[in-house]
Scaffold this motif. Structure first.
Motif, PDB file in Angstrom:
ATOM      1  N   PRO A  32       9.763   5.354  -5.117  1.00  0.00           N
ATOM      2  CA  PRO A  32       8.962   4.917  -3.981  1.00  0.00           C
ATOM      3  C   PRO A  32       9.771   4.095  -2.993  1.00  0.00           C
ATOM      4  CG  PRO A  32       8.388   3.681  -5.951  1.00  0.00           C
ATOM      5  CD  PRO A  32       9.328   4.750  -6.370  1.00  0.00           C
ATOM      6  N   ASN A  33      10.874   3.518  -3.474  1.00  0.00           N
ATOM      7  CA  ASN A  33      11.649   2.679  -2.579  1.00  0.00           C
ATOM      8  C   ASN A  33      12.906   3.377  -2.097  1.00  0.00           C
ATOM      9  OD1 ASN A  33       9.955   0.392  -2.474  1.00  0.00           O
ATOM     10  ND2 ASN A  33      10.558  -0.054  -4.568  1.00  0.00           N
TER      11      ASN A  33
ATOM     12  N   PRO B 289       6.614  -1.976   7.024  1.00  0.00           N
ATOM     13  CA  PRO B 289       6.185  -3.016   6.094  1.00  0.00           C
ATOM     14  C   PRO B 289       5.043  -2.529   5.201  1.00  0.00           C
ATOM     15  CG  PRO B 289       5.435  -3.515   8.310  1.00  0.00           C
ATOM     16  CD  PRO B 289       6.310  -2.310   8.411  1.00  0.00           C
ATOM     17  N   ALA B 290       4.893  -3.170   4.034  1.00  0.00           N
ATOM     18  CA  ALA B 290       3.817  -2.793   3.119  1.00  0.00           C
ATOM     19  C   ALA B 290       2.489  -2.874   3.847  1.00  0.00           C
ATOM     20  CB  ALA B 290       3.807  -3.730   1.912  1.00  0.00           C
ATOM     21  N   GLY B 291       1.657  -1.867   3.678  1.00  0.00           N
ATOM     22  CA  GLY B 291       0.330  -1.901   4.275  1.00  0.00           C
ATOM     23  C   GLY B 291       0.286  -1.316   5.682  1.00  0.00           C
TER      24      GLY B 291
ATOM     25  N   THR C 199      14.060  -6.500  11.140  1.00  0.00           N
ATOM     26  CA  THR C 199      13.865  -5.378  10.225  1.00  0.00           C
ATOM     27  C   THR C 199      12.746  -4.448  10.680  1.00  0.00           C
ATOM     28  OG1 THR C 199      14.585  -6.767   8.420  1.00  0.00           O
ATOM     29  CG2 THR C 199      13.421  -4.763   7.818  1.00  0.00           C
ATOM     30  N   PHE C 200      11.575  -5.010  10.944  1.00  0.00           N
ATOM     31  CA  PHE C 200      10.416  -4.152  11.183  1.00  0.00           C
ATOM     32  C   PHE C 200      10.050  -4.066  12.668  1.00  0.00           C
ATOM     33  CE2 PHE C 200       9.514  -5.706   6.795  1.00  0.00           C
ATOM     34  CZ  PHE C 200       9.777  -4.496   6.177  1.00  0.00           C
TER      35      PHE C 200
ATOM     36  N   ASP D  37       7.842  -6.793  14.051  1.00  0.00           N
ATOM     37  CA  ASP D  37       8.477  -8.057  14.423  1.00  0.00           C
ATOM     38  C   ASP D  37       9.280  -7.896  15.706  1.00  0.00           C
ATOM     39  OD1 ASP D  37       7.425  -9.110  12.079  1.00  0.00           O
ATOM     40  OD2 ASP D  37       9.164  -8.439  10.938  1.00  0.00           O
TER      41      ASP D  37
ATOM     42  N   ASP E 244      -1.574  -9.735  15.832  1.00  0.00           N
ATOM     43  CA  ASP E 244      -1.139  -8.858  14.757  1.00  0.00           C
ATOM     44  C   ASP E 244      -1.475  -7.408  15.039  1.00  0.00           C
ATOM     45  OD1 ASP E 244       0.116 -10.145  12.712  1.00  0.00           O
ATOM     46  OD2 ASP E 244      -1.343  -9.430  11.223  1.00  0.00           O
TER      47      ASP E 244
ATOM     48  N   GLU F 170      19.488   2.593   3.416  1.00  0.00           N
ATOM     49  CA  GLU F 170      18.753   1.328   3.494  1.00  0.00           C
ATOM     50  C   GLU F 170      19.585   0.246   4.156  1.00  0.00           C
ATOM     51  OE1 GLU F 170      17.874  -0.342  -0.300  1.00  0.00           O
ATOM     52  OE2 GLU F 170      19.974  -0.395  -0.890  1.00  0.00           O
TER      53      GLU F 170
ATOM     54  N   LYS G 205      15.910  -5.704  -2.504  1.00  0.00           N
ATOM     55  CA  LYS G 205      15.443  -5.408  -1.150  1.00  0.00           C
ATOM     56  C   LYS G 205      13.936  -5.260  -1.141  1.00  0.00           C
ATOM     57  CE  LYS G 205      17.452  -3.699   2.082  1.00  0.00           C
ATOM     58  NZ  LYS G 205      18.303  -3.572   3.238  1.00  0.00           N
ATOM     59  N   SER G 206      13.391  -4.959  -2.303  1.00  0.00           N
ATOM     60  CA  SER G 206      11.942  -4.812  -2.375  1.00  0.00           C
ATOM     61  C   SER G 206      11.503  -5.062  -3.817  1.00  0.00           C
ATOM     62  CB  SER G 206      11.546  -3.403  -1.955  1.00  0.00           C
ATOM     63  OG  SER G 206      12.165  -2.471  -2.817  1.00  0.00           O
ATOM     64  N   LEU G 207      10.199  -5.228  -3.974  1.00  0.00           N
ATOM     65  CA  LEU G 207       9.625  -5.380  -5.307  1.00  0.00           C
ATOM     66  C   LEU G 207       8.670  -4.217  -5.524  1.00  0.00           C
ATOM     67  CD1 LEU G 207       8.676  -9.149  -4.979  1.00  0.00           C
ATOM     68  CD2 LEU G 207      10.558  -8.209  -6.330  1.00  0.00           C
ATOM     69  N   PRO G 208       8.522  -3.771  -6.785  1.00  0.00           N
ATOM     70  CA  PRO G 208       7.620  -2.633  -6.987  1.00  0.00           C
ATOM     71  C   PRO G 208       6.164  -3.042  -6.780  1.00  0.00           C
ATOM     72  CG  PRO G 208       8.480  -3.411  -9.091  1.00  0.00           C
ATOM     73  CD  PRO G 208       9.174  -4.205  -8.027  1.00  0.00           C
ATOM     74  N   GLU G 209       5.406  -2.110  -6.266  1.00  0.00           N
ATOM     75  CA  GLU G 209       3.981  -2.332  -6.033  1.00  0.00           C
ATOM     76  C   GLU G 209       3.273  -2.690  -7.353  1.00  0.00           C
ATOM     77  OE1 GLU G 209       1.164  -3.172  -3.959  1.00  0.00           O
ATOM     78  OE2 GLU G 209       2.631  -2.208  -2.662  1.00  0.00           O
TER      79      GLU G 209
ATOM     80  N   SER H 274      12.559  -8.534   2.731  1.00  0.00           N
ATOM     81  CA  SER H 274      11.992  -8.735   4.057  1.00  0.00           C
ATOM     82  C   SER H 274      10.500  -8.431   4.042  1.00  0.00           C
ATOM     83  CB  SER H 274      12.703  -7.843   5.076  1.00  0.00           C
ATOM     84  OG  SER H 274      12.722  -6.520   4.621  1.00  0.00           O
ATOM     85  N   ASP H 275      10.007  -8.050   2.877  1.00  0.00           N
ATOM     86  CA  ASP H 275       8.610  -7.643   2.786  1.00  0.00           C
ATOM     87  C   ASP H 275       8.136  -7.861   1.343  1.00  0.00           C
ATOM     88  OD1 ASP H 275       6.287  -6.610   3.836  1.00  0.00           O
ATOM     89  OD2 ASP H 275       6.834  -4.514   3.494  1.00  0.00           O
ATOM     90  N   LEU H 276       6.831  -7.988   1.178  1.00  0.00           N
ATOM     91  CA  LEU H 276       6.268  -8.139  -0.165  1.00  0.00           C
ATOM     92  C   LEU H 276       5.300  -7.000  -0.433  1.00  0.00           C
ATOM     93  CD1 LEU H 276       5.532 -11.967   0.046  1.00  0.00           C
ATOM     94  CD2 LEU H 276       7.349 -10.866  -1.286  1.00  0.00           C
ATOM     95  N   PRO H 277       5.236  -6.517  -1.679  1.00  0.00           N
ATOM     96  CA  PRO H 277       4.268  -5.462  -1.966  1.00  0.00           C
ATOM     97  C   PRO H 277       2.854  -6.034  -1.919  1.00  0.00           C
ATOM     98  CG  PRO H 277       5.303  -6.198  -3.991  1.00  0.00           C
ATOM     99  CD  PRO H 277       5.977  -6.944  -2.872  1.00  0.00           C
ATOM    100  N   LEU H 278       1.900  -5.205  -1.553  1.00  0.00           N
ATOM    101  CA  LEU H 278       0.527  -5.711  -1.438  1.00  0.00           C
ATOM    102  C   LEU H 278       0.020  -6.245  -2.773  1.00  0.00           C
ATOM    103  CD1 LEU H 278      -1.045  -3.032   0.925  1.00  0.00           C
ATOM    104  CD2 LEU H 278       0.226  -5.115   1.474  1.00  0.00           C
TER     105      LEU H 278
ATOM    106  N   SER I 210       8.633 -11.976   9.243  1.00  0.00           N
ATOM    107  CA  SER I 210       7.207 -12.258   9.356  1.00  0.00           C
ATOM    108  C   SER I 210       6.632 -12.240   7.946  1.00  0.00           C
ATOM    109  CB  SER I 210       6.533 -11.191  10.210  1.00  0.00           C
ATOM    110  OG  SER I 210       6.707  -9.923   9.618  1.00  0.00           O
TER     111      SER I 210
ATOM    112  N   ASN J 268       3.187 -11.149   5.612  1.00  0.00           N
ATOM    113  CA  ASN J 268       1.953 -10.382   5.614  1.00  0.00           C
ATOM    114  C   ASN J 268       0.754 -11.339   5.688  1.00  0.00           C
ATOM    115  OD1 ASN J 268      -0.297  -8.717   4.763  1.00  0.00           O
ATOM    116  ND2 ASN J 268       1.272  -7.257   4.126  1.00  0.00           N
ATOM    117  N   SER J 269      -0.237 -10.997   6.511  1.00  0.00           N
ATOM    118  CA  SER J 269      -1.370 -11.915   6.675  1.00  0.00           C
ATOM    119  C   SER J 269      -2.173 -12.056   5.379  1.00  0.00           C
ATOM    120  CB  SER J 269      -2.269 -11.443   7.815  1.00  0.00           C
ATOM    121  OG  SER J 269      -2.729 -10.143   7.532  1.00  0.00           O
ATOM    122  N   ARG J 270      -1.938 -11.144   4.427  1.00  0.00           N
ATOM    123  CA  ARG J 270      -2.633 -11.274   3.142  1.00  0.00           C
ATOM    124  C   ARG J 270      -2.175 -12.489   2.345  1.00  0.00           C
ATOM    125  NH1 ARG J 270      -2.118  -5.799   3.980  1.00  0.00           N
ATOM    126  NH2 ARG J 270      -3.899  -4.465   3.474  1.00  0.00           N
TER     127      ARG J 270
END
Lengths: 605, 307
Positions: free
Chosen positions: A267-268, A291-293, A371-372, A375, A420, A486, B105-109, B128-132, B152, B154-156
């Motif tokens: 997935p990554n 970004p996630a989401g 990155t995104f 941003d 946002d 990446e 660089k990332s974490l698994p969901e 640079s990002d977090l999994p939901l 940035s 995440n607003s969550r």
């Protein structure tokens, strides 16, 4: 005596029981066992060949004999490269990473010196008398890293899935980096090494049952390489990729489907495991760069983004939209060297880049500071020189606009647009701006009539003699490094202030250095895409080069060093490329084959 | 004879795989023992609780880790990891996770499965990002994301209602989502060394906040109603672009220290003269007239004023 026997029997039965249990829990196929043995054998050979080099060095061997040792050791590495890169990325970097200084963000001033083959290569192939001290140090470093691949390699858990995945990624590595001379820039031994790599692939396919088709085309590819290995400059890379390697990748894909070997779950990863080949339509997974989401398939969101993109209310004086600088009819550039700053009658610091395929980059801006896209949007709107917008002000203006609010409500459930949401919508729109259906793409997808003879020759030069492909990696032609895409590379080219070649002056924009404060980043810039370059003049971060011809001449001279700048840490080799007039024309023609400014228009929303 | 050779191969194989029937010598106390490798822990897979592979030079974590269902403490600090296996999300008993100093660089969901996790240290990676999934970890009270690449958030983030400590120093944050104000349990927030130009007003809803570190940003002002953060003990705003302090600051009765060095403050709010409970006030590098500092020193004899 009796007692002993009893223990043995007991041992035996429990062993069988444990074995059976172990087997069911963790079934190892014959293939996996064979691949493991293959790895162990070859990592041993790699280690002994490096040890031999250490010995030869200690007993006073000359440069020529060391070069032989060097080549031999690399061939052993090529045999296991697929697995070292896949399972032990850090070791791979230490064994065969680029000869570039790095630093940790926490210690920006502390250089991490590169190690491995590519550093050793410069010593062993140096035109100066051999520096034995340096050679010893680098060989010792290499020996250490190779030993690590052996020790850590003992724990690799091979599966049919990850074996095929690693091999396929290695085929991508071969065509994007291997045959361009990326990792053997001085020895220029790339084609013989490509043979070693493909022979290894062949041997490994051989462990798989009913792999006749795979073996057949691998053999044909090998034959093609063997016939042409002596001619690095003349090697027809376009044919090699389109006629041999892409079809081979497709066969691996088909084989996995037919034999029900699951595709690796990754997935990554920018290029998922379950695609036919590197140039298949949609090969790059856009969500990797979002970004996630982030919503990637919302038409309403992209439609709202398009409206915002053209909306001047996003700027402080309501006189500038994104489209003022990123003009759609100019491939989302402005045709200017530098656009106007909103502050103090100045020019902006940087040239406006195209937005087509911008979403396919791991970082944004020529200094890679973001990155995104979300941003990036914030950075532009809030930048007093670019738009100077204030989000609170924008929100209340937009909330009063009935037509706008209709589109807004289609995309979001809120009452009035939040900062946002503005960012999300604009980013969603920019993500629809893709252009991967150029003549080049069609050629790689099998349409042999899609490129002219000049363009094909230009491609081969781009990937070979002119070295362009060692920085602009296929298929995005940016510095996003295959096969994971990446990490975005930045390079020091020594770009001039203007196109004046009589009295050239170096551009003093510090580039990525400004962001991270790492000394080796001084004057380095993101390797921008070559896609659509035929229609996005002028060029470089400062728009200093006006035509493609000027740009090719710049590279042909050896970049800044070729212009006479004292730029010790230029990462572009400073030697002239010695391109002929016709070759320059062909490279330009090839760049023309990378134009696609229409595909994005076909995306309906 | 033939059988014998086969047997020894089998046994050697089993030994390397670490089958307990052959290697288990003394009993290990699962609750206390810190296992150093995954195969070692797998021998006790139903009871092993602590796994530390700190500085172990590893580049990849085996999918097998997902079988260590009883693990509560996992330390992977200082390795060369670029990613974590998806199976790691199966460690539903995990309480403490330390993965500092890697190259993630990332974490698994799947980390959504870490439903018991309270403490997470992820500093010095390349995130640079977090999994939901992370925003569903309802027990999380400490989250260290310092020295990463966040521009940035995440607003969550606002859904981490139990969070007490949030460390984001040394990133590239340009903005904070207003939802950060929902972190009502937050006691310490470190945002030093970022690129923030403003702090959302919603921050004043963080009613438990004791320590607010904002050094080395580009802030031009602090939230006007900062006085609502009643529990605040220290504010660190060194190296910003403040020109003044909000009057409401005098409402902060618990406040002990204000670090304001290297800003552009020319005048201090009158209310400051009444804040006799202040222990430390650092004003170095601001264009404040000497006379004013003198007056302040007289008004606040028990405060250590550095100018």
């Amino acid at each position: 005596m009796k007692h002993q026997l009893k223990t043995k029997v007991l041992l035996f039965t429990s062993a069988v029981v444990a074995l059976a249990a172990g087997m069911s829990a963790n079934k190892k196929s014959e293939i996996e066992t064979q691949v493991k043995r293959y790895y162990d054998l070859n990592v041993d050979s790699l280690n002994s060949s490096v040890q031999q080099m250490q010995q030869h060095l200690a007993t006073g061997a000359g440069q020529a004999s060391l070069q032989e040792d060097f080549k031999k050791a690399r061939v052993y590495y090529k045999r296991i490269e697929a697995f070292v890169e896949y399972h032990l990325p850090e070791s791979a970097l230490k064994i065969n990473g680029p000869n570039l200084v790095e630093s940790e963000p926490s210690l920006p001033e502390e250089p991490i010196l590169p190690t491995g083959f590519q550093v050793l290569e410069e010593v062993v192939y140096s035109e100066e008398p051999l520096d034995r001290q340096a050679a010893k140090m680098e060989t010792d470093g290499l020996a250490f890293a190779c030993n690590r691949a052996k020790v850590l390699g003992a724990n690799i858990e091979f599966t049919e899935t990850n074996i095929l995945d690693a091999l396929k990624l290695n085929l991508y590595r071969l065509i994007t980096k291997g045959i361009s001379g990326f990792d053997a820039p001085v020895a220029l031994n790339s084609l013989p090494e490509a043979i070693a790599s493909l022979e290894a692939t062949q041997k490994l396919f051989n462990y798989f049952p009913q792999s006749g088709e795979l073996l057949k085309i691998t053999t044909a590819a090998l034959q093609y390489l063997q016939e042409h290995q002596g001619d690095f400059d003349g090697f027809d890379r376009a044919t090699f990729i389109a006629d041999y390697i892409n079809p081979l990748c497709v066969l691996v894909y088909d084989y996995q489907l037919a034999h029900k070997i699951p595709f690796a779950q990754a997935p990554n990863r920018a290029i998922p495991a379950n695609i036919p080949h590197l140039f298949s339509p949609g090969a790059i997974d856009l969500s990797f760069y979002a970004p996630a989401g982030a919503e990637l398939n919302s038409k309403e969101l992209a439609a709202l983004g398009k409206i915002l993109f053209e909306d001047k209310r996003l700027s402080v004086a309501n006189n500038r939209s994104c489209a003022t600088c990123h003009i759609p009819s100019k491939a989302f550039t402005d045709g200017l060297a530098l656009n106007e700053s909103l502050v103090g009658g100045k020019k902006l610091m940087r040239n406006t880049p195209s937005l087509i395929n911008a979403a396919y980059q791991p970082v944004q801006f020529s200094d890679s500071r973001i990155t995104f896209l979300e941003d990036q949007v914030h950075a532009v709107i809030a930048n007093p020189e670019e738009m100077g917008g204030k989000f609170e002000q924008i929100q209340s203006l937009l909330a009063k606009d009935k037509a706008f609010m209709k589109s807004y409500k289609a995309a979001f459930s809120g009452k009035k647009p939040g900062a946002d949401e503005v960012k999300k919508a604009l980013a969603a729109y920019v993500r629809t701006l893709s252009g991967f259906n150029s003549s080049f793409d069609r050629f790689m997808q099998g349409d042999k009539t899609a490129m002219t003879a000049e363009q094909l020759n230009g491609f081969n030069l781009f990937m070979g003699k002119a070295k362009c492909g060692t920085c602009h990696f296929m298929p995005t032609f940016t510095g996003a490094a295959p096969p994971y895409y990446e990490k975005m590379e930045s390079e020091v080219l020594g770009v001039p202030q203007s196109n004046d070649t009589i009295n050239p002056k170096m551009d003093l924009d510090s580039g990525k250095y400004h962001v991270y404060g790492m000394p080796h980043h001084l004057y380095s810039f993101k390797t921008a895409t070559v896609r659509n370059a035929a229609v996005t003049a002028p060029y470089m971060h400062n728009g200093s080069l006006k035509t493609l011809r000027e740009l090719i001449d710049f590279y042909n001279r050896g970049g800044g060093q070729g212009l006479g700048f004292e730029l010790e840490h230029q990462t572009l080799p400073g030697d002239p490329l010695l391109l002929t007039e016709q070759e320059k024309k062909n490279i330009e023609a090839f760049i023309g084959a990378l134009t696609d400014t229409v595909s994005y228009k076909k995306i309906q929303f | 004879m033939k059988l014998n050779i086969k047997m020894s191969v089998v046994i050697a194989f089993l030994l390397t795989k670490g089958y307990s029937a052959f290697t288990q010598e003394g009993k290990i106390d699962c609750a206390a023992h810190v296992f150093k490798t995954i195969p070692e822990a797998l021998e006790y897979k139903d009871c092993a609780t602590k796994l530390s592979m700190r500085v172990a030079k590893i580049e990849r974590v085996s999918e097998q880790i997902g079988n260590l269902k009883a693990i509560t403490y996992l330390d992977l600090k200082s390795n060369s990891l670029r990613e974590l296996p998806a199976s790691i999300g199966a460690l539903s008993k995990l309480e403490q996770v330390i993965i500092s100093e890697n190259h993630l660089k990332s974490l698994p969901e799947t980390i959504e499965g870490w439903q018991s996790v309270r403490f997470m240290q992820l500093d010095n990676n390349s995130l640079s990002d977090l999994p939901l999934g992370l925003f569903k970890l309802k027990k999380l009270n400490t989250l260290d994301l310092s020295w990463n690449n966040f521009a940035s958030l995440n607003s969550r983030i606002g859904s981490l209602g139990q969070l007490k400590i949030l460390d984001l120093n040394h990133n590239s944050l340009l903005v904070l989502p207003k939802e950060i104000g929902k972190l009502k349990a937050l006691q310490e927030m470190d945002l030093s060394f970022n690129k923030l130009k403003a702090i959302p007003d919603e921050v004043i809803r963080m009613s438990s906040l004791k320590r607010l570190a904002l050094a080395n940003n580009e802030l031009e002002q602090l939230p006007r109603n900062i006085g609502k953060l009643k529990k605040l003990k220290s504010i660190i705003v060194t190296n910003n672009k403040l020109t003044q302090l909000p009057e409401s600051i005098s409402a902060l009765k618990e406040l002990e220290s204000i670090y304001l060095s290297y800003n552009q403050i020319g005048k201090l709010p009158a209310a400051l003269y009444k804040m006799s409970h202040l222990r430390n006030l650092v004003l170095v590098g601001n264009p404040i007239p000497a006379a004013e500092v003198k007056a302040l020193k007289q008004a606040l004899p028990n405060t250590n004023i550095v100018f």
